[in-house]
Design an enzyme around this catalytic site. Sequence first.
Site, mmCIF file in Angstrom:
data_model
loop_
_atom_site.group_PDB
_atom_site.id
_atom_site.type_symbol
_atom_site.label_atom_id
_atom_site.label_comp_id
_atom_site.label_asym_id
_atom_site.label_seq_id
_atom_site.Cartn_x
_atom_site.Cartn_y
_atom_site.Cartn_z
ATOM 1 N N SER A 135 0.822 -1.208 0.000
ATOM 2 C CA SER A 135 0.000 0.000 0.000
ATOM 3 C C SER A 135 0.859 1.262 0.000
ATOM 4 O O SER A 135 2.005 1.261 0.458
ATOM 5 C CB SER A 135 -0.895 0.019 1.236
ATOM 6 O OG SER A 135 -1.736 -1.098 1.251
HETATM 7 N N1 SAH Z 1 -0.114 -5.615 4.017
HETATM 8 C C1 SAH Z 1 0.609 -5.875 2.801
HETATM 9 C C2 SAH Z 1 -0.164 -5.481 1.565
HETATM 10 C C3 SAH Z 1 -0.894 -6.628 1.114
HETATM 11 S S1 SAH Z 1 -1.735 -6.638 -0.428
HETATM 12 C C4 SAH Z 1 1.965 -5.226 2.792
HETATM 13 O O1 SAH Z 1 2.321 -4.511 3.731
HETATM 14 O O2 SAH Z 1 2.693 -5.486 1.832
HETATM 15 C C5 SAH Z 1 -3.003 -7.764 0.080
HETATM 16 C C6 SAH Z 1 -2.541 -9.154 0.363
HETATM 17 O O3 SAH Z 1 -3.653 -9.884 0.831
HETATM 18 C C7 SAH Z 1 -2.023 -9.896 -0.866
HETATM 19 O O4 SAH Z 1 -0.726 -10.346 -0.642
HETATM 20 C C8 SAH Z 1 -3.017 -11.053 -1.024
HETATM 21 O O5 SAH Z 1 -2.424 -12.245 -1.497
HETATM 22 C C9 SAH Z 1 -3.512 -11.219 0.395
HETATM 23 N N2 SAH Z 1 -4.802 -11.907 0.536
HETATM 24 C C10 SAH Z 1 -5.915 -11.795 -0.226
HETATM 25 N N3 SAH Z 1 -6.898 -12.583 0.262
HETATM 26 C C11 SAH Z 1 -6.386 -13.206 1.364
HETATM 27 C C12 SAH Z 1 -6.902 -14.140 2.311
HETATM 28 N N4 SAH Z 1 -8.147 -14.612 2.249
HETATM 29 N N5 SAH Z 1 -6.095 -14.553 3.303
HETATM 30 C C13 SAH Z 1 -4.819 -14.090 3.410
HETATM 31 N N6 SAH Z 1 -4.276 -13.225 2.541
HETATM 32 C C14 SAH Z 1 -5.045 -12.770 1.542
#
Ligand code: SAH
Length: 231
Positions: A66
């Site tokens: 993000s």
């Molecule tokens: N917090 C992260 C940004 C993540 S982007 C950072 O600091 O980099 C969102 C993430 O959520 C992605 O990596 C995606 O694979 C994950 N995601 C999506 N659905 C999910 C689920 N049901 N359980 C766990 N992770 C999930």
Amino acid sequence: METSSPQYQRLREQMVERQIARRGIADPRVLEVMRSVPRHRFVPQSVLPSAYADCALPIGEGQTISQPYIVALMTEALELAGHERALEIGTGCGYQAAILSRLVERVHTIERHAVLAERAEKLLIELGCHNVHVHVGDGTAGWPEAAPFEAIIITAAAPEVPQPLLDQLADGGRLVAPVGPAGFQNLIRVRKKGKRTTTQHLAPVAFVPLIGEHGWSEEDKGERGWRFWRR
Ligand code: SAH
């Protein structure tokens, strides 16, 4: 935690001043941690020159880290005092988890892509974030083994807040999440008091989808793919 290189330190200070403090984030603990966590270590080599830019960046597997301001906004919205057990859904590259690790007692973070989870875990250990536990799986079910959590953050967009996460929120706890379809989500904060919850809208945001049993599903993706998920 490694924060080396005066050049990166300067970029972080500018990031906090211009992108975060100027837009109204005032919690001194949040500003301090945004100044110290080496965001450049979490992004792929290909986007390294943009590590401190005012935008989200690709981290592989079609996912993103993000925008710094959004990380700060969500972190501040959790109203952390330091004693919390926190749960993050969507580890991604581990940056948000590293931020949380400095502000709470313990962090559990869940990622559905094993490749991302493994990479994040290795880096978090390398940076000395020993209070972070990385799990691979569907985070929409939460992590009942370590519940309740005083703070829960979902860093992918949900159709609605998954019920298991509300169940695992402690009395007095805060949950922050983007809720809505592709491209148009509301960042919300849910507070739990006894059996009641209250919801506040914080900002319009755009996240990648939360995919899982209590999130978006293959059917919601439709024929045009994950860029257009909605119900
Ligand atoms: N917090 C992260 C940004 C993540 S982007 C950072 O600091 O980099 C969102 C993430 O959520 C992605 O990596 C995606 O694979 C994950 N995601 C999506 N659905 C999910 C689920 N049901 N359980 C766990 N992770 C999930």
